[in-house]
Design an enzyme around this catalytic site. Sequence first.
Site, PDB file in Angstrom:
ATOM      1  N   PHE B 124       3.462  38.676 -32.254  1.00 39.57           N
ATOM      2  CA  PHE B 124       3.228  38.585 -33.689  1.00 39.57           C
ATOM      3  C   PHE B 124       4.147  37.538 -34.313  1.00 39.57           C
ATOM      4  O   PHE B 124       5.349  37.531 -34.075  1.00 39.57           O
ATOM      5  CB  PHE B 124       3.462  39.948 -34.346  1.00 39.57           C
ATOM      6  CG  PHE B 124       3.336  39.906 -35.845  1.00 39.57           C
ATOM      7  CD1 PHE B 124       2.104  39.628 -36.443  1.00 39.57           C
ATOM      8  CD2 PHE B 124       4.441  40.089 -36.655  1.00 39.57           C
ATOM      9  CE1 PHE B 124       1.988  39.565 -37.819  1.00 39.57           C
ATOM     10  CE2 PHE B 124       4.328  40.027 -38.041  1.00 39.57           C
ATOM     11  CZ  PHE B 124       3.100  39.755 -38.619  1.00 39.57           C
ATOM     12  N   LYS B 174      15.237  36.501 -32.112  1.00 37.47           N
ATOM     13  CA  LYS B 174      15.811  37.603 -32.896  1.00 37.47           C
ATOM     14  C   LYS B 174      16.893  38.362 -32.125  1.00 37.47           C
ATOM     15  O   LYS B 174      17.905  38.757 -32.693  1.00 37.47           O
ATOM     16  CB  LYS B 174      14.686  38.564 -33.318  1.00 37.47           C
ATOM     17  CG  LYS B 174      15.116  39.552 -34.378  1.00 37.47           C
ATOM     18  CD  LYS B 174      13.926  40.278 -34.974  1.00 37.47           C
ATOM     19  CE  LYS B 174      14.366  41.241 -36.073  1.00 37.47           C
ATOM     20  NZ  LYS B 174      13.223  41.938 -36.682  1.00 37.47           N
ATOM     21  N   MET B 473      -4.372   7.204 -56.733  1.00 40.59           N
ATOM     22  CA  MET B 473      -4.245   6.133 -55.747  1.00 40.59           C
ATOM     23  C   MET B 473      -5.489   6.066 -54.862  1.00 40.59           C
ATOM     24  O   MET B 473      -5.970   4.985 -54.521  1.00 40.59           O
ATOM     25  CB  MET B 473      -2.983   6.341 -54.893  1.00 40.59           C
ATOM     26  CG  MET B 473      -2.632   5.149 -54.021  1.00 40.59           C
ATOM     27  SD  MET B 473      -2.300   3.658 -54.986  1.00 40.59           S
ATOM     28  CE  MET B 473      -0.510   3.699 -55.105  1.00 40.59           C
TER      29      MET B 473
END
Lengths: 199, 582
Positions: B124, B174, B473
């Site tokens: 995850f 971690k 632009m």
Amino acid sequence: MTDVQDHLLSILVRDEPRVLTRITALFGRRGYNIKSLSVGSTEHPGVSRMTIVVSGDRGVVEQAIRQLEKLHDVVRIIDHSLEKYVDRELVLVKVAITPESRVEVRQIAEDFRSRIVDVGRHALTFEVTGDEGKITAFIEQMRPFGILETMRTGRIALTRGSNADIPAHVYHEGETQALQPTLEVQPREERARHVPNLF
Amino acid sequence: MADNGKQHAPHRGDMTGAKALWATLANHGISTVFGYPGGAIMPVYDALTFYPEVRHVLTRHEQGAAHAAEGWAKATGEIGVCMATSGPGATNLVTGLADAMLDSVPLLAITGNVASHLMGTDAFQEADITGITLPITKHNYVVRDVEDLPRIVAEAIRIARSGRPGPVLVDIPKDIQLAAFHGEIPSPHARPEAPAPSPESIERALDLLRSAKKPVIMAGGGSLDASAEITALAHAWDIPVITTLMGLGAFPSSDPLWLGMPGMHGSVAANRAISEADVLLGIGLRFDDRVTGRVSGFAPNAAIIHVELDAAEIGKIIRTHVPVRGDARQAALLLAEGAQPSPRPEWTAQIQEWKGRTVTPETYGAGYAVKAVVDRLRPDDILSSDVGQHQMLAAQLARFEKPRRWINSGGLGTMGFGLPAAIGAGMAEPRVRSVVIAGDGGFQMTAQELATLKMYDVRNVKICIINNSFLGMVRQWQELFHEKRYSEVWLGDSNPDFIKLADAYDVPGYRATTAEELPAAIDAWLSDPKSALLEVVVPHEHGVFPMVPAGAALYEMIETEPVKSPDLSAQMQDAAEEASEA
């Protein structure tokens, strides 16, 4: 691109994760063409050695070297075209044989000081070491009999003589190769005037 | 980096990897970190509470954190630090890292990652951030052993600041943040001396300068810290100076020798001087294609001297006759010492004639508005810009007397850069005004950073939005090169009410829609005691000129704006109505 030729580089790198990716990604991103690449450990713990054959003109190779020198993991780069060196490549060649051709194939292999490393009913596998010319010649000699498979290791090289390529203190932050002027400055009057007056 | 001799107590409670990280940053004099927390960097944010000497600035997007750190670094010349969690947090830093890479900004990015045993399992919020950032960082690390963490961070800071500066990323799993650390917290590495240029190369450069009849100096972003030496050098030889987009401020704009900016939207004087020069002395630049135009037509008569720290930049784009590898300051000093002034009245007269061709925007429009704003700036004010027409107009029209007062995204051209960079610069230098000019397009890419202004009660950031309702632009290029097929550049009917948007964040808003309203609006905006926003609504059609079309040589520049097309807003609104009816 003029004057394209192969350049043999030895790149000594810290043996850290992803260092091979770093080097090859640099070549890929900048559009330098790797023709052959081999990597192995060295006699110094923590230092790996890559031999890369890059094709391009002198400018491309100089630019590749300078970009490589910026990488934190690169300890040293040796451009073998600037000095004398020995280089070798190992190739395994599997050649088809028939009862009629067996003797002739063996004879050619012997002429090239090649070793047979595997014998099959319909094929012989040879090991050849040598420089590029020898390996190319061997393969050309065997081609008429039918080459089933080849595997080449890529070229490896060392400078000739007693000097070691790896300096005693390998992590020393060495100076880059001194820049030499690459262009002669023409006298001013000889410089062409080619600014069209478009303003 | 301030070395105040303060060393940290080795332990504040149990020393974890996370605490060791903050202790190392504090030891290196890092006072501010821009970041955004998340699951994989929570131990670091937890440890932050033990280190009140480091201020963490919570931006509203990790890209904002990266650009704010860049703004900090560009304004101060010191390293900027940003921080994010794993996966999406880390990938949101990527644009800022690429921006810092191309503009040589010293930046340290800290990312959390999933625990070591989960790395490589598509866990995850896992992303291979060191793999992703490999081509856009100077170097990057994954910390695999907590005992290496402070050493790696110290080394990362050294790499980011030394030589040609750049971004370095340190990825910390971690479990490493939580692991017990027993080692020493390192002190800063001494900043390595920049290599001095070789005497031979200086001698060759001097020879060439002595023979020059039409010399010109071009100073880039790598010359910002050599401003005094380059000014002395130019005066000693009486050579005109061009400053690139990144080098604006390296030479005082008020100096008669200053020619402006070169390249695609450069000044007539700069581009003509390059095209006519017989010797071009480039200092601290990399000959970007926006500077050179068509390479074969760049400085076609000139012998090139290139002073540059990064050897790989010498000869990369432009063939160099005299390479001078080394520190810009030392090179400029040596070249000034060897000066042999020889009057070149014809060249000087020619330069002055070209300088007279400066275009001043006369009618109300984007250029007029930008000029009105930049004319009110004080020399100390920091001017940032976003990316687009307003950026080029600001670069053309603003005047800089000293370096590090102009902050913009030069190499990467990152829309959304302006606001967060101005916040970073404003926090670095709270005593000066940090003014940002943005367009209505770019501003909306990072407009959420208005919340950062509110949260930290930053009072010196002044935001000016030049609103022409277009991606101006792109529209200009479509006008010139795509037969006016204005594909997907009209923002007018979907733009927010910028004043209301600012109000939602407690930022006072001002608006001007005509030339008459503009001066009073600017005064009210600049004198507001808080950070404030000014929206200048301008006509849609204005372009930026002079312009060198892509692929053309500098001497093929278009000096003034071609005749305009009919009213675009009417066309666009008609088209929008047709679409909604259909």
